[in-house]
Design a protein around this motif. Structure first.
Motif, PDB file in Angstrom:
ATOM      1  N   GLU A  14      38.044  30.791  38.691  1.00  0.00           N
ATOM      2  CA  GLU A  14      37.882  31.464  39.781  1.00  0.00           C
ATOM      3  C   GLU A  14      37.577  30.479  41.065  1.00  0.00           C
ATOM      4  O   GLU A  14      36.993  29.426  41.154  1.00  0.00           O
ATOM      5  N   LEU A  31      38.175  44.770  33.550  1.00  0.00           N
ATOM      6  CA  LEU A  31      36.882  44.039  33.403  1.00  0.00           C
ATOM      7  C   LEU A  31      35.831  44.767  33.935  1.00  0.00           C
ATOM      8  O   LEU A  31      35.855  45.059  35.277  1.00  0.00           O
ATOM      9  N   VAL A  71      38.832  42.208  42.002  1.00  0.00           N
ATOM     10  CA  VAL A  71      38.038  43.266  42.266  1.00  0.00           C
ATOM     11  C   VAL A  71      38.847  44.311  42.923  1.00  0.00           C
ATOM     12  O   VAL A  71      39.197  44.353  43.943  1.00  0.00           O
ATOM     13  N   THR A 118      38.991  44.823  37.819  1.00  0.00           N
ATOM     14  CA  THR A 118      37.754  45.244  37.430  1.00  0.00           C
ATOM     15  C   THR A 118      37.861  47.005  37.518  1.00  0.00           C
ATOM     16  O   THR A 118      38.659  47.545  38.272  1.00  0.00           O
ATOM     17  N   LYS A 138      32.489  38.549  28.280  1.00  0.00           N
ATOM     18  CA  LYS A 138      32.824  37.558  29.338  1.00  0.00           C
ATOM     19  C   LYS A 138      31.351  37.020  29.651  1.00  0.00           C
ATOM     20  O   LYS A 138      30.251  37.657  30.008  1.00  0.00           O
ATOM     21  N   ILE A 198      41.542  34.100  39.686  1.00  0.00           N
ATOM     22  CA  ILE A 198      41.130  35.124  40.810  1.00  0.00           C
ATOM     23  C   ILE A 198      41.003  33.875  41.872  1.00  0.00           C
ATOM     24  O   ILE A 198      39.958  32.825  41.914  1.00  0.00           O
ATOM     25  N   VAL A 216      38.707  32.917  32.544  1.00  0.00           N
ATOM     26  CA  VAL A 216      38.973  33.016  34.203  1.00  0.00           C
ATOM     27  C   VAL A 216      38.610  31.792  34.892  1.00  0.00           C
ATOM     28  O   VAL A 216      37.485  31.221  34.668  1.00  0.00           O
ATOM     29  N   GLY A 238      33.089  44.112  35.637  1.00  0.00           N
ATOM     30  CA  GLY A 238      32.325  42.915  36.140  1.00  0.00           C
ATOM     31  C   GLY A 238      31.008  43.089  36.440  1.00  0.00           C
ATOM     32  O   GLY A 238      30.670  44.135  37.029  1.00  0.00           O
ATOM     33  N   ASP A 239      30.326  41.904  36.452  1.00  0.00           N
ATOM     34  CA  ASP A 239      28.949  42.233  36.804  1.00  0.00           C
ATOM     35  C   ASP A 239      28.813  42.426  38.512  1.00  0.00           C
ATOM     36  O   ASP A 239      28.066  42.510  39.080  1.00  0.00           O
ATOM     37  N   SER A 240      30.148  42.027  39.018  1.00  0.00           N
ATOM     38  CA  SER A 240      30.488  42.308  40.338  1.00  0.00           C
ATOM     39  C   SER A 240      30.040  43.976  40.932  1.00  0.00           C
ATOM     40  O   SER A 240      29.856  44.236  41.853  1.00  0.00           O
ATOM     41  N   HIS A 300      34.387  31.916  31.890  1.00  0.00           N
ATOM     42  CA  HIS A 300      34.653  32.234  33.259  1.00  0.00           C
ATOM     43  C   HIS A 300      34.129  30.824  34.060  1.00  0.00           C
ATOM     44  O   HIS A 300      32.914  30.451  33.960  1.00  0.00           O
ATOM     45  N   ASP A 331      31.016  41.953  31.202  1.00  0.00           N
ATOM     46  CA  ASP A 331      30.454  40.647  31.567  1.00  0.00           C
ATOM     47  C   ASP A 331      29.177  40.941  30.892  1.00  0.00           C
ATOM     48  O   ASP A 331      28.328  41.861  31.089  1.00  0.00           O
ATOM     49  N   TYR A 350      34.740  50.156  36.886  1.00  0.00           N
ATOM     50  CA  TYR A 350      33.367  50.503  36.398  1.00  0.00           C
ATOM     51  C   TYR A 350      32.937  51.948  35.950  1.00  0.00           C
ATOM     52  O   TYR A 350      31.706  52.134  35.832  1.00  0.00           O
TER      53      TYR A 350
HETATM   54  O1  KIV Z   1      32.506  40.248  37.985  1.00  0.00           O
HETATM   55  C1  KIV Z   1      33.690  40.351  38.259  1.00  0.00           C
HETATM   56  O2  KIV Z   1      34.219  41.103  38.939  1.00  0.00           O
HETATM   57  C2  KIV Z   1      34.307  38.961  37.786  1.00  0.00           C
HETATM   58  C3  KIV Z   1      35.657  38.749  38.658  1.00  0.00           C
HETATM   59  C4  KIV Z   1      35.541  38.354  39.817  1.00  0.00           C
HETATM   60  C5  KIV Z   1      36.522  37.942  37.549  1.00  0.00           C
HETATM   61  O3  KIV Z   1      33.665  38.306  37.322  1.00  0.00           O
END
Ligand code: KIV
Length: 275
Positions: A178, A37, A211, A18, A109, A199, A176, A39-41, A133, A79, A20
């Motif tokens: 998970e 990625l 992440v 990931t 994604k 993951i 993905v 990610g929406d994380s 995913h 994401d 950001y």
């Molecule tokens: O949002 C994210 O970081 C993810 C990963 C956990 C694959 O989708």
């Protein structure tokens, strides 16, 4: 760079992390990661939410744009946040398009298997590459009853196999997996012609994603079993900031080497003007 599909054909593992923001993306890109990625994380790691549900399209575009500016060779995947692809096909296409046009992502994604096959088909028909995913899908954390390993019994494992087939048939170029048992992830990897990126899904996957705050030790809270911590960046940052604070308090920073000069003559004139 090899295309992601070629990695699988050539038996070369895919590395994904990931990212950001610009500066982190630049470092990871320089280190040679294949895919970044957004990610929406980021809802949890950057914005401090408890889960990914509150993340908006505006958040995703803002961060994707920054990462895209930092990535020179890595593929940037953004994401699609919760409720940006569930309501209608036109809304799905509009949002996927925004991540490409405004965020400058190379692919999007989205979470889910057979239930989002229609959306994956619509997005890929619009020439937007899609990563699927499946398994533990954090946007459905409340429906799944928490962050749990998926596909452990026969029925759940069969559903995951169907989901994997459905997203491949719908046009996803990678998926993905998970929190899926390692042997089941291995079976899915054998069954699909598109790469699997795991993951918490074992070593048989075609690639791995983590992440970055987890693998760099920047989160002091819960550490999932599947995370390998490669460095204590959080500790390095805490020590550096504590040393900076102490230097400032003692008047030891900035030193002469961090300061700019002005001529004696000019200073003398200025001082003279004050009298
Ligand atoms: O949002 C994210 O970081 C993810 C990963 C956990 C694959 O989708």
């Amino acid at each position: 760079m090899l295309t992601i599909r070629e990695h699988k054909q050539n038996g070369e593992k895919i590395s994904m992390l990931t990212a950001y923001d610009f500066s982190t993306a630049r470092i990871f890109d320089e280190a040679g990661v294949d895919m970044l990625l957004v990610g929406d994380s980021l809802g949890m790691t950057m914005l401090g939410y408890e889960d990914t549900i509150p993340v908006t399209m505006k958040d995703m575009i803002h961060h994707t744009r920054a990462v895209s500016r930092g990535a020179k060779q890595a593929m940037v995947v953004a994401d699609m946040p919760f409720m940006s692809y569930q309501t209608s096909e036109s809304e799905t296409l509009r949002n996927a398009g925004r991540l490409m046009k405004e965020g400058r992502a190379h692919a999007v994604k989205l979470e889910g298997g057979a239930v989002v096959a229609k959306q994956i088909r619509a997005i890929t028909d619009a020439s937007i590459p899609v990563v699927a995913h499946i398994g533990l899908t954090p946007q459905s954390v409340h429906a799944l009853g928490g962050f749990k390993v998926q596909g452990k019994d026969e029925e759940a494992a069969r559903r995951l196999l169907e989901d994997a087939r459905a997203v491949e048939q719908a046009g996803a170029f990678a998926v993905v997996l998970e929190c899926v048992p390692a042997r089941l992830a291995g079976l899915i990897t054998e069954m699909l012609s598109i790469p699997t990126i795991g993951i918490g899904a074992g070593a048989a996957c075609d690639g791995q994603v983590l992440v970055y705050q987890d693998m760099l030790g920047m989160f002091s809270g819960f550490k999932p079993k599947f995370v390998k911590q490669y460095a204590d960046v959080g500790g390095v940052m805490r020590d550096a900031v504590a040393a900076y604070c102490e230097d400032v308090r003692k008047g030891e920073f900035p030193g002469e080497e961090h300061s700019f000069t002005i001529s004696e003559e000019t200073m003398a004139k200025l001082r003279g003007g004050l009298q």
